[in-house]
Write an enzyme that holds these catalytic residues in place. Structure first.
Site, PDB file in Angstrom:
ATOM      1  N   HIS A  23      29.564  54.077  17.688  1.00 44.13           N
ATOM      2  CA  HIS A  23      28.508  53.424  16.916  1.00 44.13           C
ATOM      3  C   HIS A  23      27.361  53.068  17.865  1.00 44.13           C
ATOM      4  CE1 HIS A  23      26.388  50.438  14.503  1.00 44.13           C
ATOM      5  NE2 HIS A  23      26.958  51.012  13.459  1.00 44.13           N
ATOM      6  N   GLU A  33      23.323  58.406  12.090  1.00 46.79           N
ATOM      7  CA  GLU A  33      22.700  57.105  11.865  1.00 46.79           C
ATOM      8  C   GLU A  33      21.470  56.956  12.761  1.00 46.79           C
ATOM      9  OE1 GLU A  33      25.668  54.052  10.290  1.00 46.79           O
ATOM     10  OE2 GLU A  33      25.920  54.099  12.443  1.00 46.79           O
ATOM     11  N   GLY A  90      20.326  48.264   9.983  1.00 47.82           N
ATOM     12  CA  GLY A  90      20.140  46.817   9.857  1.00 47.82           C
ATOM     13  C   GLY A  90      18.689  46.392   9.775  1.00 47.82           C
ATOM     14  N   SER A 133      20.835  51.264   6.490  1.00 48.30           N
ATOM     15  CA  SER A 133      20.270  50.509   5.363  1.00 48.30           C
ATOM     16  C   SER A 133      20.544  51.155   4.007  1.00 48.30           C
ATOM     17  CB  SER A 133      18.768  50.278   5.574  1.00 48.30           C
ATOM     18  OG  SER A 133      18.547  49.545   6.767  1.00 48.30           O
ATOM     19  N   GLY A 176      25.476  46.274   6.454  1.00 46.95           N
ATOM     20  CA  GLY A 176      25.214  45.015   5.745  1.00 46.95           C
ATOM     21  C   GLY A 176      25.657  45.025   4.287  1.00 46.95           C
TER      22      GLY A 176
HETATM   23  C1  PEP Z   1      25.900  50.565  10.398  1.00 44.21           C
HETATM   24  O1  PEP Z   1      26.260  49.533  10.920  1.00 44.21           O
HETATM   25  O2  PEP Z   1      26.474  51.607  10.699  1.00 44.21           O
HETATM   26  C2  PEP Z   1      24.805  50.534   9.434  1.00 44.21           C
HETATM   27  C3  PEP Z   1      24.392  51.665   8.930  1.00 44.21           C
HETATM   28  O3  PEP Z   1      24.281  49.300   9.120  1.00 44.21           O
HETATM   29  P1  PEP Z   1      23.272  48.975   7.911  1.00 44.21           P
HETATM   30  O4  PEP Z   1      23.812  49.639   6.685  1.00 44.21           O
HETATM   31  O5  PEP Z   1      23.279  47.473   7.819  1.00 44.21           O
HETATM   32  O6  PEP Z   1      21.931  49.526   8.289  1.00 44.21           O
END
Ligand code: PEP
Length: 259
Positions: free
Chosen positions: A102, A174, A180, A220, A242
């Site tokens: 991550h 990601e 976030g 997000s 989140g």
């Molecule tokens: C994550 O922690 O992998 C993530 C995508 O967080 P968020 O959905 O809050 O952006």
């Protein structure tokens, strides 16, 4: 080949084991209210280590239609590695998934593609499925070199895996600037990189692996944007941070196919 979508809720360092009980129960009730069908989407909670045993008891004891997993794993199987949790320990708890690499592990714990590759191998050797994360930071996105950057990460994190192992794995794209922040990549942005990852997997591991590997988007994701993201041909699910802490919201994400 149809790939079963996977919605994985990464709780990060939130919810103690008592709170986890409430959230998992509420998630299960809400999914039942929404007539969730696990043949149409797989739902996973990726919880802190201290919650795993509690979540295992709930899921198995009450036969909940959920699977669960961990957010990281040690490079080692056992020994003098204070604070670490090994892949055999996670397998013994019946974890289905383990997130490796991550962006928060890369950023705050110095994890490199090489380390992430070794962790993914440990997870696979212990009959669990790694969710292997890749993604670019904002400066790379602004330079316009994000596709090459992510493909170089893919070369590193998948190095030495067999075609079967890659086909059984999950890759999470990601973009770090979208995690976030409330800033979501457009569905086309997600497709551009997820499609390029699938092509690279085909070049390196063949078409069976590329057709069966599941590629998630993360950053997000919410109930309000998940449908457009899931309409992209190379996006097979989402890694959700989140929004996964709210069982109602996460249940709506999991049942995206009904909207
Ligand atoms: C994550 O922690 O992998 C993530 C995508 O967080 P968020 O959905 O809050 O952006």
């Amino acid at each position: 080949m149809t790939r079963l979508p996977l919605m994985a809720g990464n709780w990060k360092m939130n919810l103690n084991h008592v709170e986890a009980t409430g959230v998992v129960q509420k998630l299960a009730w809400t999914l039942a209210d929404y007539r969730y069908d696990k043949k149409l989407c797989e739902a996973a909670v990726i919880v802190p280590f201290t919650d795993i045993r509690t979540v295992q008891n709930l899921v198995q004891g009450d036969r909940l239609p959920l699977v669960f997993g961990a957010q990281d794993v040690s490079l080692y199987d056992s020994g003098a590695y204070t604070g670490e949790v090994s892949a055999p320990m996670l397998a013994k708890l019946d974890c289905t998934y383990v997130v490796v690499g991550h962006s928060e592990r890369r950023e705050y714990h110095g994890e490199t593609d090489e380390i992430i590759n070794a962790k993914a191998k440990k997870v696979l050797e212990n009959s669990m499925t790694p969710i292997i994360c890749v993604g670019e930071k904002l400066d790379i996105r602004k330079e316009g070199t994000h596709v090459e950057y992510v493909l170089a990460q893919i070369n590193g994190v998948l190095d030495g895996l067999s075609s079967e192992q890659v086909g059984a794995a999950v890759i999470a794209y990601e973009p770090v600037w979208a995690i976030g922040t409330g800033e979501v990549a457009t569905p086309e942005d997600a497709q551009e990189v997820c499609g390029a990852i699938r092509t690279r997997v085909e070049e390196l591991f063949g078409s069976d692996a590329s057709q069966s590997v599941r590629i998630q988007y993360g950053g997000s994701v919410k109930a309000s944007n998940v449908v457009d993201i899931m309409n992209q041909s190379d996006v097979d699910g989402a890694l959700v941070g989140g929004a996964s802490l709210d069982p109602e919201e996460f249940a709506r994400i999991v049942t995206f196919y009904g909207r």
